[in-house]
Scaffold this motif. Sequence first.
Motif, PDB file in Angstrom:
ATOM      1  N   TYR A 112       0.867  -1.172   0.000  1.00  0.00           N
ATOM      2  CA  TYR A 112       0.000   0.000   0.000  1.00  0.00           C
ATOM      3  C   TYR A 112       0.907   1.226   0.000  1.00  0.00           C
ATOM      4  O   TYR A 112       1.579   1.509   0.993  1.00  0.00           O
TER       5      TYR A 112
ATOM      6  N   VAL B  13      -2.097   2.891   6.803  1.00  0.00           N
ATOM      7  CA  VAL B  13      -2.800   1.968   5.902  1.00  0.00           C
ATOM      8  C   VAL B  13      -4.224   1.817   6.442  1.00  0.00           C
ATOM      9  O   VAL B  13      -4.399   1.639   7.650  1.00  0.00           O
TER      10      VAL B  13
ATOM     11  N   SER C 217       0.630  -8.591   7.508  1.00  0.00           N
ATOM     12  CA  SER C 217       0.034  -7.603   6.604  1.00  0.00           C
ATOM     13  C   SER C 217       0.734  -6.267   6.759  1.00  0.00           C
ATOM     14  O   SER C 217       0.971  -5.566   5.771  1.00  0.00           O
TER      15      SER C 217
ATOM     16  N   PHE D  77       2.129  -4.606   3.584  1.00  0.00           N
ATOM     17  CA  PHE D  77       1.481  -3.353   3.159  1.00  0.00           C
ATOM     18  C   PHE D  77       2.479  -2.190   3.148  1.00  0.00           C
ATOM     19  O   PHE D  77       2.306  -1.230   2.415  1.00  0.00           O
TER      20      PHE D  77
END
Lengths: 262, 263
Positions: free
Chosen positions: B7, B57, B121, B125
């Motif tokens: 991200y 995020v 994650s 991310f």
Amino acid sequence: MIKFENVTYIYNPNTVYEKKALDNINIKIDEGQIIGLIGKSGSGKSTLVQNLCTLLKPTSGKIFTDNKKIGFVFQYPEHQIFEMSVKNEIEFAIKNLDETEKHKRVLDALVAVGLTNNYLNKNPFELSGGEKRKVAIASILVMQPEILILDEPTVGLDFKTQQNILSYIKKLHETKKITIIIISHNMNIIAELTQKTIVMENGKIIFYGQTYKAFNIPDIKLPDTKKLINLLNAKGFQIPDSIIKFDETAKFIAKKLKEKQN
Amino acid sequence: MNFGQFYNTKSIIHQLDPRIKLLSLIIFGTQIFFIDSIQNYIVIICTMFFLVYLSHVPFKLFLKSTKSICSIILFTSILNMFFITNGNVIFKFFFLRITDCSLMLAIKMSLRLIILVFLTSLLTFTTSTLRLTDALVNILSPFKKILPTNEISMIISITLRFIPVLSEEFKMIMKAQTMRGIDFKSKNINERIKNYLALLIPIFISAFRRADDLAFAMQARCYNPNIKRNSLKKLKLQAADFYAISFLIAFFFLTCFLENLKF
């Protein structure tokens, strides 16, 4: 009748990746014609046709097709081949029909794409790129669609094979009178084959009408014939806007040259 | 599926050295399976939320990642609940029984898995695949003599690079085969398996074709795995990384201390 009524399609709704691919589409598409669908990458062409053939469900709005059978030939359709013989590959979608009907339909589909029954027992993976694509198109035609969607039907093929496939698409339309929607970035194909064209931009339809009129839209790439006509018109030839097909252009130029000589 | 996608935004966590992030994930990912006390779970979860906040995020992306392993969490919870028999019985139905210990263990195991997914994650991310591979090569570099680290890093980066490509192709072939009348949701299992062959053969062919093309492209660019490589952006620890290391060491000892505290 193919009709889109306030159709909106959103990918990944309610997430950070949300993207509106179709924005309130309203259109009535004429049947029995070859329709071109053009626009930049990401303008929503593929999403529009995938909504039409129910692969995607509109986020809002309605699509009417009068329950017509739709066939969709994806880009590089030869990548979907999986059977070990051309016959099995083509008849896969109609395997529940009786043998006589199946055989008749397979032969019809083969002929429609310019192949003969000698191909039936061949291994599709051993065919040339153009032949593979013809087999893949035949495997859709075997379902006898009333609306046929072709996504970049000639992409990645050599010029001769491209011309060959296009001539069979033309012939198919002339004999079966089915509606054919062609998505393409190649304006020569659009100019040569289609009667009407849809132009898309940012999920919206910005034009739907006679193909020759689409080439008056700024930023639209012109077919070679149109480029030649523009050059000749600048030299005083006065070729009408409605002429864009290769044969028509050649005939008109020949006529004009004859007039000038006389 | 968002699990594993980078991200792109600016945050302190994004700027941290990928080696620190990778090593912390390995250390804390292991540590959470050894913690048992409630106070530790509270501290870890609070810290995790704080890190998620610092990463900028969106929280729903983390939730989406967790959603994709919900079935695994549910499965392990059910196994833990019904197959641990010690403790006081709080629910009984025929031969099935849930005890206070099994219930607690199921909750703890679910929390551990959720924390692990959140932390993984957080790493993926906030770290691009390229930086992640660089970090891995760097961490593995002491083993260069016994491991082909360059090849390993190349394999990992190619794998990560081609997951979304193949996933897109998978979806496209699935749609193309659906248009030929193949029912991938058929209730007949035999038929469904047979139908998936129409998907697997083209996908395998496509994967091999891509691998072949890539190999040719690499050869055309004179790729040689044995040549000593350097990188455009060399990994170098910054002040923020030293703060992060200090924080992680302090956090590690805090969790060890809390684990031994009795309330």
